[in-house]
Write a protein that holds these residues in place. Structure first.
Motif, mmCIF file in Angstrom:
data_model
loop_
_atom_site.group_PDB
_atom_site.id
_atom_site.type_symbol
_atom_site.label_atom_id
_atom_site.label_comp_id
_atom_site.label_asym_id
_atom_site.label_seq_id
_atom_site.Cartn_x
_atom_site.Cartn_y
_atom_site.Cartn_z
ATOM 1 N N ARG A 178 0.923 -1.214 0.119
ATOM 2 C CA ARG A 178 0.041 0.021 0.064
ATOM 3 C C ARG A 178 0.894 1.335 0.020
ATOM 4 O O ARG A 178 0.671 2.171 -0.703
ATOM 5 N N ALA A 179 1.971 1.252 0.629
ATOM 6 C CA ALA A 179 2.830 2.484 0.864
ATOM 7 C C ALA A 179 3.520 2.481 -0.623
ATOM 8 O O ALA A 179 3.724 3.734 -1.032
ATOM 9 N N ILE A 180 3.828 1.561 -1.119
ATOM 10 C CA ILE A 180 4.519 1.601 -2.453
ATOM 11 C C ILE A 180 3.651 2.207 -3.424
ATOM 12 O O ILE A 180 3.929 2.862 -4.220
ATOM 13 N N LEU A 181 2.128 1.713 -3.350
ATOM 14 C CA LEU A 181 1.250 1.992 -4.116
ATOM 15 C C LEU A 181 0.743 3.755 -4.025
ATOM 16 O O LEU A 181 0.666 4.110 -5.220
ATOM 17 N N PHE A 182 0.941 4.109 -2.949
ATOM 18 C CA PHE A 182 0.767 5.461 -2.752
ATOM 19 C C PHE A 182 1.723 6.142 -3.561
ATOM 20 O O PHE A 182 1.507 7.351 -4.474
ATOM 21 N N GLY A 183 3.176 5.879 -3.480
ATOM 22 C CA GLY A 183 4.242 6.349 -4.224
ATOM 23 C C GLY A 183 4.133 6.408 -5.681
ATOM 24 O O GLY A 183 4.205 7.268 -6.475
ATOM 25 N N VAL A 184 3.692 5.202 -6.040
ATOM 26 C CA VAL A 184 3.492 4.878 -7.706
ATOM 27 C C VAL A 184 2.255 5.979 -7.982
ATOM 28 O O VAL A 184 2.461 6.533 -9.117
ATOM 29 N N ALA A 185 1.207 5.796 -7.498
ATOM 30 C CA ALA A 185 -0.002 6.794 -7.539
ATOM 31 C C ALA A 185 0.677 8.085 -7.784
ATOM 32 O O ALA A 185 0.102 8.701 -8.896
ATOM 33 N N LEU A 186 1.121 8.673 -6.870
ATOM 34 C CA LEU A 186 1.293 10.142 -6.684
ATOM 35 C C LEU A 186 2.601 10.427 -8.017
ATOM 36 O O LEU A 186 2.469 11.596 -8.447
ATOM 37 N N GLY A 187 3.239 9.393 -8.192
ATOM 38 C CA GLY A 187 4.318 9.573 -9.151
ATOM 39 C C GLY A 187 3.497 9.527 -10.482
ATOM 40 O O GLY A 187 3.871 10.656 -11.426
ATOM 41 N N ALA A 188 2.695 8.864 -10.956
ATOM 42 C CA ALA A 188 1.876 8.576 -11.989
ATOM 43 C C ALA A 188 1.176 10.071 -12.327
ATOM 44 O O ALA A 188 0.965 10.290 -13.476
ATOM 45 N N ILE A 189 0.516 10.494 -11.069
ATOM 46 C CA ILE A 189 -0.355 11.595 -11.277
ATOM 47 C C ILE A 189 0.615 12.722 -11.671
ATOM 48 O O ILE A 189 0.116 13.427 -12.611
ATOM 49 N N ALA A 190 1.703 12.798 -11.019
ATOM 50 C CA ALA A 190 2.542 14.119 -11.171
ATOM 51 C C ALA A 190 2.936 13.956 -12.955
ATOM 52 O O ALA A 190 3.011 15.050 -13.431
ATOM 53 N N THR A 191 3.314 12.701 -13.209
ATOM 54 C CA THR A 191 3.941 12.906 -14.545
ATOM 55 C C THR A 191 2.900 13.056 -15.518
ATOM 56 O O THR A 191 2.991 13.593 -16.770
ATOM 57 N N SER A 192 1.485 12.515 -15.335
ATOM 58 C CA SER A 192 0.414 12.616 -16.091
ATOM 59 C C SER A 192 0.027 14.109 -16.307
ATOM 60 O O SER A 192 -0.155 14.820 -17.238
ATOM 61 N N LEU A 193 0.121 14.925 -15.224
ATOM 62 C CA LEU A 193 -0.031 16.294 -15.130
ATOM 63 C C LEU A 193 0.918 17.001 -15.978
ATOM 64 O O LEU A 193 0.733 18.089 -16.742
ATOM 65 N N LYS A 194 2.100 16.598 -15.638
ATOM 66 C CA LYS A 194 3.305 17.205 -16.554
ATOM 67 C C LYS A 194 3.123 17.215 -18.133
ATOM 68 O O LYS A 194 3.319 18.124 -18.896
ATOM 69 N N VAL A 195 2.628 15.887 -18.611
ATOM 70 C CA VAL A 195 2.393 15.620 -19.989
ATOM 71 C C VAL A 195 1.210 16.448 -20.377
ATOM 72 O O VAL A 195 1.452 17.315 -21.468
ATOM 73 N N ILE A 196 0.040 16.692 -19.512
ATOM 74 C CA ILE A 196 -0.991 17.314 -19.904
ATOM 75 C C ILE A 196 -0.750 18.852 -20.036
ATOM 76 O O ILE A 196 -1.151 19.321 -21.088
ATOM 77 N N LEU A 197 -0.011 19.285 -19.124
ATOM 78 C CA LEU A 197 0.334 20.505 -19.026
ATOM 79 C C LEU A 197 1.699 21.249 -19.826
ATOM 80 O O LEU A 197 2.044 22.226 -20.054
ATOM 81 N N GLY A 198 2.021 20.062 -20.569
ATOM 82 C CA GLY A 198 3.261 20.523 -21.713
ATOM 83 C C GLY A 198 4.320 20.835 -21.117
ATOM 84 O O GLY A 198 5.450 21.357 -21.429
ATOM 85 N N ILE A 199 4.366 20.510 -19.580
ATOM 86 C CA ILE A 199 6.051 20.337 -18.817
ATOM 87 C C ILE A 199 6.685 19.441 -19.438
ATOM 88 O O ILE A 199 7.866 19.849 -19.655
ATOM 89 N N GLU A 200 6.309 18.254 -19.448
ATOM 90 C CA GLU A 200 7.087 17.136 -19.821
ATOM 91 C C GLU A 200 6.792 16.925 -21.687
ATOM 92 O O GLU A 200 5.768 16.887 -22.110
ATOM 93 N N ARG A 201 7.941 17.132 -22.219
ATOM 94 C CA ARG A 201 7.767 17.398 -23.824
ATOM 95 C C ARG A 201 8.764 16.343 -24.588
ATOM 96 O O ARG A 201 8.777 16.584 -25.650
ATOM 97 N N GLY A 202 9.139 15.524 -23.505
ATOM 98 C CA GLY A 202 10.145 14.496 -24.504
ATOM 99 C C GLY A 202 9.587 13.743 -25.605
ATOM 100 O O GLY A 202 10.072 13.532 -26.359
ATOM 101 N N TRP A 203 8.132 13.763 -25.505
ATOM 102 C CA TRP A 203 7.684 12.769 -26.465
ATOM 103 C C TRP A 203 7.638 13.495 -27.850
ATOM 104 O O TRP A 203 7.297 12.898 -28.901
ATOM 105 N N LEU A 204 7.709 14.705 -27.878
ATOM 106 C CA LEU A 204 7.851 15.758 -29.054
ATOM 107 C C LEU A 204 8.996 15.300 -30.116
ATOM 108 O O LEU A 204 9.000 15.594 -31.252
ATOM 109 N N GLY A 205 10.092 15.054 -29.397
ATOM 110 C CA GLY A 205 11.098 14.492 -29.826
ATOM 111 C C GLY A 205 12.049 16.130 -30.430
ATOM 112 O O GLY A 205 11.781 16.702 -29.949
ATOM 113 N N GLY A 206 13.210 15.633 -31.105
ATOM 114 C CA GLY A 206 13.913 16.744 -31.523
ATOM 115 C C GLY A 206 13.418 17.397 -32.739
ATOM 116 O O GLY A 206 12.345 17.144 -33.130
ATOM 117 N N GLY A 207 14.135 18.499 -33.185
ATOM 118 C CA GLY A 207 13.505 19.147 -34.463
ATOM 119 C C GLY A 207 12.609 20.286 -33.807
ATOM 120 O O GLY A 207 12.532 20.379 -33.011
#
Lengths: 208, 209
Positions: A178-207
């Motif tokens: 359960r403790a690990i699941l909390f961490g996984v969930a918070l990490g996944a939520i933070a990453t998803s938010l970064k993707v949605i808000l355009g903070i995480e842009r690695g998927w756009l690639g170079g160019g």
């Protein structure tokens, strides 16, 4: 445009899907079902790229006669043969794909591949489980009790051993999970938010 | 002892031995089986994707039922192929943005509900647990374990004093958890190994029933 449009689509889809979760209206549910089908379709096109990449890699290996090139023939023939059998005769139970290829080739290969991991896990356990510290000793004891509690010989040694294994799995193991699941969930939520808000842009690639 | 005369059983036996031969060392027989596995798996995935996704979700609604809305995923999917045209390769980002946005949007509330809310609900001590002493004790141990394990991952403050005690208790739970998970996984692999031996001894050699 080249970066803004994909980012805008990502933002809109992310917000719409988040809001949709909290709206139990039939239109909202219908939209979720529709977009789930769309995702499956788009993913199928991505599979074409993946398969194409695999085929090109093996053709290149064959043409350049790289080490082990003969095995590429096996992969290509198996891929084309299985795909033609599946596409031609279907995938329903009773079709050659399920009755011959799945039962007699895919299942034995898959099960054997994972079964040999038992040997490697045993050898890894021998190296990792030397109880050098208090924590390592705890890990060793828990693993030993769970393994012994899940086989008939464990119950033969002591009748309560399966209950002990069950207790370890459902109480201390569950607490740690359960403790690990909390961490996984918070990490996944933070990453998803970064993707949605355009903070995480690695998927756009170079160019541009 | 009744050795099987079915050709496909023999094929399965040869492939099983081919994979097991890796226990001796990496060899051509194993490499053959490994490459066969890759090819067959991909071919199988192609057939499954066609019959379970492409045909019912795209071909039927778009070309047979004439639903124009399905043009959107069709065009989005086609955008993936622009990666082979350098000047228009940026269009690949459109389906990727669509898929990533969709998956992220779906993941946030789903993860929050299943991995946070439901887990907290399962951890909290409710009045019903007081009915039996053993159920209450296990729930209390579980509650302490969750709190201490979470505190172990709290690195914003130095682990000393009460936090150190809690973190060290958390390590105990985490180690038991890792050990239990390891034991469980080993037994799952053992189960597969037993399954293979059963196949060899029953289906192929016929020495057991």
């Amino acid at each position: 445009m080249r970066r803004t449009l994909p980012l805008a689509i990502c933002l809109i889809m992310g917000i719409v899907m988040m809001v949709q979760f909290f709206v139990p209206h039939p239109i909202s549910v219908g939209f979720y079902d529709l977009t789930t089908k769309w995702i499956r379709i788009v993913s199928a096109f991505a599979l074409v790229l993946g398969v194409g990449s695999l085929i090109l890699y093996h053709i290149d290996r064959l043409q350049r006669k790289r080490p082990g090139w003969a095995y590429s023939i096996v992969t290509l023939i198996a891929l084309v043969g299985t795909a033609i059998t599946g596409l031609g005769w279907g995938v329903k139970p009773g079709a050659p794909l399920q009755e011959i290829i799945f039962k007699n080739i895919l299942v034995p290969l898959n099960a054997s591949m994972f079964a040999i991991l038992a040997f490697y896990m045993a050898s890894a356990a021998y190296r990792a489980f030397r109880a050098r510290t208090k924590e390592a000793a705890l890990l060793l004891i828990a693993a030993f009790l769970v393994m012994l509690g899940m086989v008939p010989v464990g119950a033969a040694i002591w009748g309560k051993l399966p209950d002990v294994a069950e207790w370890i799995l459902s109480v201390p193991n569950m607490a740690a999970k359960r403790a690990i699941l909390f961490g996984v969930a918070l990490g996944a939520i933070a990453t998803s938010l970064k993707v949605i808000l355009g903070i995480e842009r690695g998927w756009l690639g170079g160019g541009k | 002892m009744h050795i099987s005369t079915d050709i496909w059983t023999w094929v399965a036996v040869i492939l099983t031995f081919g994979i097991f031969s890796f226990l001796w060392k990496d060899n051509p027989f194993y490499k053959f089986c490994e490459h066969l596995f890759v090819g067959v798996s991909v071919g199988y995935t192609i057939a499954l994707t066609w019959y379970n996704s492409v045909y019912p979700d795209l071909i039927t609604p778009l070309f047979r039922q004439g639903k124009p809305l399905y043009v959107i995923p069709f065009l989005l999917g086609l955008c993936y192929f622009f990666r082979f045209i350098p000047k228009a390769s940026w269009l690949v980002r459109i389906p990727m943005g669509f898929v990533l946005g969709w998956a992220s949007g779906v993941a946030i509330p789903a993860f929050f509900q299943t991995n946070v809310i439901k887990q907290i609900q399962g951890t909290l001590l409710s009045p019903a647990l007081f009915a039996r002493w053993d159920v209450f004790l296990w729930a209390l141990i579980s509650f302490i374990g969750v709190i201490c394990s979470v505190l172990y991952f709290f690195f914003s403050r130095e682990h000393k004093g009460a936090l150190k005690v809690a973190a060290e208790t958390g390590i105990v739970f985490l180690m038991i958890g890792f050990g239990a998970s390891f034991g469980y996984t080993v037994m799952a692999r053992m189960s597969l190994l037993i399954g293979r031996f059963q196949f060899l001894l029953r289906d192929w050699l016929g020495v057991i029933r």
